[in-house]
Each structure stands twice: as structure tokens, then as C-alpha cells.
Motif scaffolding. Structure first.
Motif, PDB file in Angstrom:
ATOM      1  N   ASP A  94      -8.061  -0.507   0.691  1.00  0.00           N
ATOM      2  CA  ASP A  94      -6.903  -1.015  -0.062  1.00  0.00           C
ATOM      3  C   ASP A  94      -5.659  -0.776   0.790  1.00  0.00           C
ATOM      4  O   ASP A  94      -4.874   0.133   0.547  1.00  0.00           O
ATOM      5  CB  ASP A  94      -6.803  -0.306  -1.418  1.00  0.00           C
ATOM      6  CG  ASP A  94      -5.758  -0.916  -2.334  1.00  0.00           C
ATOM      7  OD1 ASP A  94      -4.939  -1.745  -1.864  1.00  0.00           O
ATOM      8  OD2 ASP A  94      -5.747  -0.550  -3.531  1.00  0.00           O
ATOM      9  N   TYR A  95      -5.496  -1.617   1.806  1.00  0.00           N
ATOM     10  CA  TYR A  95      -4.460  -1.392   2.814  1.00  0.00           C
ATOM     11  C   TYR A  95      -3.049  -1.585   2.272  1.00  0.00           C
ATOM     12  O   TYR A  95      -2.129  -0.906   2.734  1.00  0.00           O
ATOM     13  CB  TYR A  95      -4.721  -2.275   4.033  1.00  0.00           C
ATOM     14  CG  TYR A  95      -6.116  -2.057   4.574  1.00  0.00           C
ATOM     15  CD1 TYR A  95      -6.538  -0.795   4.969  1.00  0.00           C
ATOM     16  CD2 TYR A  95      -7.029  -3.106   4.656  1.00  0.00           C
ATOM     17  CE1 TYR A  95      -7.824  -0.569   5.442  1.00  0.00           C
ATOM     18  CE2 TYR A  95      -8.322  -2.904   5.132  1.00  0.00           C
ATOM     19  CZ  TYR A  95      -8.705  -1.629   5.518  1.00  0.00           C
ATOM     20  OH  TYR A  95      -9.982  -1.411   5.971  1.00  0.00           O
ATOM     21  N   ALA A  96      -2.878  -2.458   1.304  1.00  0.00           N
ATOM     22  CA  ALA A  96      -1.544  -2.633   0.710  1.00  0.00           C
ATOM     23  C   ALA A  96      -1.127  -1.357  -0.021  1.00  0.00           C
ATOM     24  O   ALA A  96       0.013  -0.897   0.113  1.00  0.00           O
ATOM     25  CB  ALA A  96      -1.527  -3.832  -0.228  1.00  0.00           C
ATOM     26  N   ARG A  97      -2.042  -0.782  -0.776  1.00  0.00           N
ATOM     27  CA  ARG A  97      -1.738   0.475  -1.480  1.00  0.00           C
ATOM     28  C   ARG A  97      -1.526   1.613  -0.476  1.00  0.00           C
ATOM     29  O   ARG A  97      -0.636   2.451  -0.645  1.00  0.00           O
ATOM     30  CB  ARG A  97      -2.836   0.835  -2.459  1.00  0.00           C
ATOM     31  CG  ARG A  97      -2.519   2.090  -3.266  1.00  0.00           C
ATOM     32  CD  ARG A  97      -3.460   2.272  -4.446  1.00  0.00           C
ATOM     33  NE  ARG A  97      -2.990   3.357  -5.283  1.00  0.00           N
ATOM     34  CZ  ARG A  97      -3.630   4.522  -5.429  1.00  0.00           C
ATOM     35  NH1 ARG A  97      -4.782   4.728  -4.843  1.00  0.00           N
ATOM     36  NH2 ARG A  97      -3.124   5.461  -6.195  1.00  0.00           N
ATOM     37  N   ALA A  98      -2.349   1.629   0.559  1.00  0.00           N
ATOM     38  CA  ALA A  98      -2.193   2.655   1.598  1.00  0.00           C
ATOM     39  C   ALA A  98      -0.811   2.554   2.225  1.00  0.00           C
ATOM     40  O   ALA A  98      -0.148   3.574   2.444  1.00  0.00           O
ATOM     41  CB  ALA A  98      -3.279   2.497   2.661  1.00  0.00           C
ATOM     42  N   LEU A  99      -0.355   1.330   2.494  1.00  0.00           N
ATOM     43  CA  LEU A  99       0.958   1.138   3.100  1.00  0.00           C
ATOM     44  C   LEU A  99       2.074   1.563   2.158  1.00  0.00           C
ATOM     45  O   LEU A  99       3.024   2.226   2.578  1.00  0.00           O
ATOM     46  CB  LEU A  99       1.142  -0.317   3.523  1.00  0.00           C
ATOM     47  CG  LEU A  99       2.485  -0.649   4.164  1.00  0.00           C
ATOM     48  CD1 LEU A  99       2.726   0.186   5.414  1.00  0.00           C
ATOM     49  CD2 LEU A  99       2.561  -2.135   4.483  1.00  0.00           C
ATOM     50  N   THR A 100       1.964   1.222   0.900  1.00  0.00           N
ATOM     51  CA  THR A 100       2.989   1.608  -0.073  1.00  0.00           C
ATOM     52  C   THR A 100       3.147   3.131  -0.111  1.00  0.00           C
ATOM     53  O   THR A 100       4.265   3.646  -0.052  1.00  0.00           O
ATOM     54  CB  THR A 100       2.643   1.070  -1.474  1.00  0.00           C
ATOM     55  OG1 THR A 100       2.627  -0.367  -1.414  1.00  0.00           O
ATOM     56  CG2 THR A 100       3.636   1.518  -2.517  1.00  0.00           C
ATOM     57  N   ALA A 101       2.033   3.838  -0.192  1.00  0.00           N
ATOM     58  CA  ALA A 101       2.092   5.305  -0.224  1.00  0.00           C
ATOM     59  C   ALA A 101       2.588   5.855   1.116  1.00  0.00           C
ATOM     60  O   ALA A 101       3.397   6.786   1.153  1.00  0.00           O
ATOM     61  CB  ALA A 101       0.728   5.885  -0.570  1.00  0.00           C
ATOM     62  N   ALA A 102       2.128   5.276   2.223  1.00  0.00           N
ATOM     63  CA  ALA A 102       2.551   5.743   3.552  1.00  0.00           C
ATOM     64  C   ALA A 102       4.047   5.575   3.740  1.00  0.00           C
ATOM     65  O   ALA A 102       4.710   6.452   4.296  1.00  0.00           O
ATOM     66  CB  ALA A 102       1.791   4.981   4.634  1.00  0.00           C
ATOM     67  N   GLU A 103       4.583   4.452   3.286  1.00  0.00           N
ATOM     68  CA  GLU A 103       6.020   4.219   3.447  1.00  0.00           C
ATOM     69  C   GLU A 103       6.849   5.204   2.633  1.00  0.00           C
ATOM     70  O   GLU A 103       7.931   5.599   3.066  1.00  0.00           O
ATOM     71  CB  GLU A 103       6.361   2.775   3.090  1.00  0.00           C
ATOM     72  CG  GLU A 103       5.895   1.808   4.175  1.00  0.00           C
ATOM     73  CD  GLU A 103       6.178   0.357   3.867  1.00  0.00           C
ATOM     74  OE1 GLU A 103       6.256  -0.023   2.673  1.00  0.00           O
ATOM     75  OE2 GLU A 103       6.321  -0.412   4.845  1.00  0.00           O
ATOM     76  N   LYS A 104       6.340   5.626   1.478  1.00  0.00           N
ATOM     77  CA  LYS A 104       7.055   6.637   0.694  1.00  0.00           C
ATOM     78  C   LYS A 104       7.119   7.956   1.464  1.00  0.00           C
ATOM     79  O   LYS A 104       8.105   8.676   1.385  1.00  0.00           O
ATOM     80  CB  LYS A 104       6.382   6.844  -0.661  1.00  0.00           C
ATOM     81  CG  LYS A 104       6.573   5.668  -1.591  1.00  0.00           C
ATOM     82  CD  LYS A 104       5.811   5.845  -2.885  1.00  0.00           C
ATOM     83  CE  LYS A 104       5.966   4.610  -3.760  1.00  0.00           C
ATOM     84  NZ  LYS A 104       5.111   4.669  -4.956  1.00  0.00           N
ATOM     85  N   SER A 105       6.076   8.255   2.207  1.00  0.00           N
ATOM     86  CA  SER A 105       6.060   9.457   3.028  1.00  0.00           C
ATOM     87  C   SER A 105       6.915   9.278   4.272  1.00  0.00           C
ATOM     88  O   SER A 105       7.720  10.135   4.609  1.00  0.00           O
ATOM     89  CB  SER A 105       4.617   9.791   3.414  1.00  0.00           C
ATOM     90  OG  SER A 105       4.580  10.915   4.241  1.00  0.00           O
TER      91      SER A 105
END
Length: 182
Positions: A94-105
Motif C-alpha cells: 500500500d505505497y500511497a498509505r506508506a507515503l502519507t505516513a512517511a511524509e508525516k515523519s
């Protein structure tokens, strides 16, 4: 241990002992201590996040539930609360979700968040953003840029997680420094 003798039911004391125990490699004892902290302070976001990431980094998905609770109970959570959520979303494809969480970090300045953003961008086909995130990652934490496996292992991540993340960085364009200069 002196602090535990003085304040045996102090959440802060037990949390500190749990962290020390975890980094010494006694994951079972560290988890038991952190569960004691959780019993004493069940609504504290940091308590939830601490047990969450320790479980998740060792391959136990139960940790993700604790991380989600920590996020829900925080008005302005630290970016690192999102790292393992990003990791597992990435592992699940789920790369879109992974990116969303990564960007918050990454927005909070986390080099690990930048690394997770780089690999997620690559999986989503945005190599320009992936390369920018790799550069930000290496600038923020040179060890992560030189030897990501060593950097991820500092927090006792499982081999499965480390190998998947290093492969993700390779797909984003990361090359080991000795290979990059050849």
C-alpha cells in the motif's frame, strides 16, 4: 535499577528501564515492562507509541494498533509515530498509505521518514521525488545514506524489515557509496 528501587511503580522509571532492556536485546522483558507502564498510564500517547514501535519493529503487527491509538490521542504527534505504520504499509504494497505516513515523519525532519518517502515515491513512479528524498535522508543522517541496514538495525529491526527497506532504497536509486564511485 536504583531509580526502580526508589520508585518501583513510576511510569517514567519503568519506561526508561524498558527502553534500556530493549536496546540490550531482551525484547520479552522490555515488552513486559512497557506493558506495566501501559497498565499504569493507558491513555498516554507516548506510552502507546513506545510499546507500539517496539512490537512492530520486531515483527509484531499488534504494535500498529498501539501506534494508531497514539496518533489518535495526540494533538501534534511526533513524526516518528508514523514510521512503522509507513513500513508495514510499504511491506503490504500500500505505497500511497506508506507515503502519507512517511511524509508525516519526514516533515518533522526524520531521516528515516525521508528514507520511507524515497522508497514509496519510487514504487509510485515518482523518481524525481524519490531522489530528492534520498538526498535529504543522506544529508540529515549520513549513516543512513552510507549504510541503511546498519542504521535500521540500530533500533533492532528484524532482518525481514531491514532487507525489504534496503531493497526499497535501491529501487529508489540508492547505491552503496563504494559502488557509486565506480
Amino acid at each position: 535499577t536504583y531509580a526502580v528501587t526508589l520508585a518501583p511503580s513510576s511510569p517514567r522509571t519503568l519506561a526508561a528501564l524498558s527502553a534500556i532492556t530493549f536496546y540490550q536485546g531482551d525484547y520479552t522483558a522490555a515488552e513486559a515492562l512497557q506493558r506495566e507502564v501501559l497498565a499504569l498510564n493507558p491513555n498516554d500517547p507516548d506510552t502507546l507509541a513506545q510499546i507500539g514501535w517496539r512490537l512492530a519493529v520486531r515483527g509484531n503487527r499488534e504494535g500498529l494498533d498501539y501506534l494508531e491509538q497514539a496518533l489518535e490521542r495526540s494533538a501534534n504527534p511526533p513524526g516518528w509515530y508514523n514510521n512503522l505504520i509507513s513500513v508495514y504499509a510499504y511491506l503490504d504494497g500500500d505505497y500511497a498509505r506508506a507515503l502519507t505516513a512517511a511524509e508525516k515523519s519526514a516533515t518533522s525532519g526524520s531521516p528515516v521518514g525521508e528514507s520511507l518517502a524515497a522508497m514509496s515515491h519510487a514504487k509510485l513512479g515518482d523518481m524525481e521525488a524519490a531522489h530528492a528524498a534520498l538526498k535529504a535522508m543522506a544529508n540529515a543522517w549520513p549513516l543512513l545514506g552510507r549504510d541503511p541496514a546498519a542504521a535500521y538495525r540500530m533500533h533492532h529491526a528484524t532482518d525481514e524489515i531491514v532487507e525489504a527497506l534496503v531493497q526499497g532504497l535501491r529501487e529508489a536509486g540508492w547505491t552503496p557509496p563504494d559502488k557509486a564511485s565506480q
